[in-house]
Motif scaffolding. Structure first.
Motif, PDB file in Angstrom:
ATOM      1  N   HIS A 219      14.449  15.557   0.344  1.00  0.00           N
ATOM      2  CA  HIS A 219      15.047  14.278   0.577  1.00  0.00           C
ATOM      3  C   HIS A 219      13.819  13.216   0.927  1.00  0.00           C
ATOM      4  N   GLU A 220      13.096  13.841   1.807  1.00  0.00           N
ATOM      5  CA  GLU A 220      11.948  12.966   2.287  1.00  0.00           C
ATOM      6  C   GLU A 220      11.055  12.662   1.263  1.00  0.00           C
ATOM      7  N   ALA A 221      10.799  13.514   0.201  1.00  0.00           N
ATOM      8  CA  ALA A 221       9.994  13.063  -0.841  1.00  0.00           C
ATOM      9  C   ALA A 221      10.592  12.244  -1.780  1.00  0.00           C
TER      10      ALA A 221
ATOM     11  N   THR B 266       5.914   4.252  -3.294  1.00  0.00           N
ATOM     12  CA  THR B 266       4.644   3.516  -3.587  1.00  0.00           C
ATOM     13  C   THR B 266       4.748   2.216  -4.470  1.00  0.00           C
ATOM     14  N   PRO B 267       4.262   1.067  -3.551  1.00  0.00           N
ATOM     15  CA  PRO B 267       4.464  -0.104  -3.961  1.00  0.00           C
ATOM     16  C   PRO B 267       3.346  -0.559  -5.353  1.00  0.00           C
ATOM     17  N   ARG B 268       3.895  -1.279  -6.248  1.00  0.00           N
ATOM     18  CA  ARG B 268       3.225  -1.403  -7.442  1.00  0.00           C
ATOM     19  C   ARG B 268       2.400  -2.597  -7.125  1.00  0.00           C
TER      20      ARG B 268
END
Length: 67
Positions: free
Chosen positions: A22-24, A29-31
């Motif tokens: 769930h954490e993952a 990661t912003p593009r």
């Protein structure tokens, strides 16, 4: 803390594995933003405007048919 569905579902994963999953799932990661990365110069603005002629024509045609 992220929500856990482990108690509500008969899951073969351990609670620690479920929590890690769930954490993952919530890590983003912003593009790179192409609009911000390119400088707004008269040349690029003119090019964008010229490349959008078909889009503006399609929009105008759609607006005419709605009335």
């Amino acid at each position: 803390m992220t929500p856990s569905i482990a108690p509500a579902v008969d899951c073969p994963m351990s609670p620690a594995d479920v929590a890690a999953h769930h954490e993952a799932s919530y890590v983003r990661t912003p593009r790179e933003n192409r609009i911000v990365a390119e400088p707004a110069t008269p040349t690029t603005c003119r090019s964008d405007y010229e490349n959008g002629a078909d889009v503006r024509a399609t929009f105008a045609r759609q607006q005419r048919t709605r009335r």
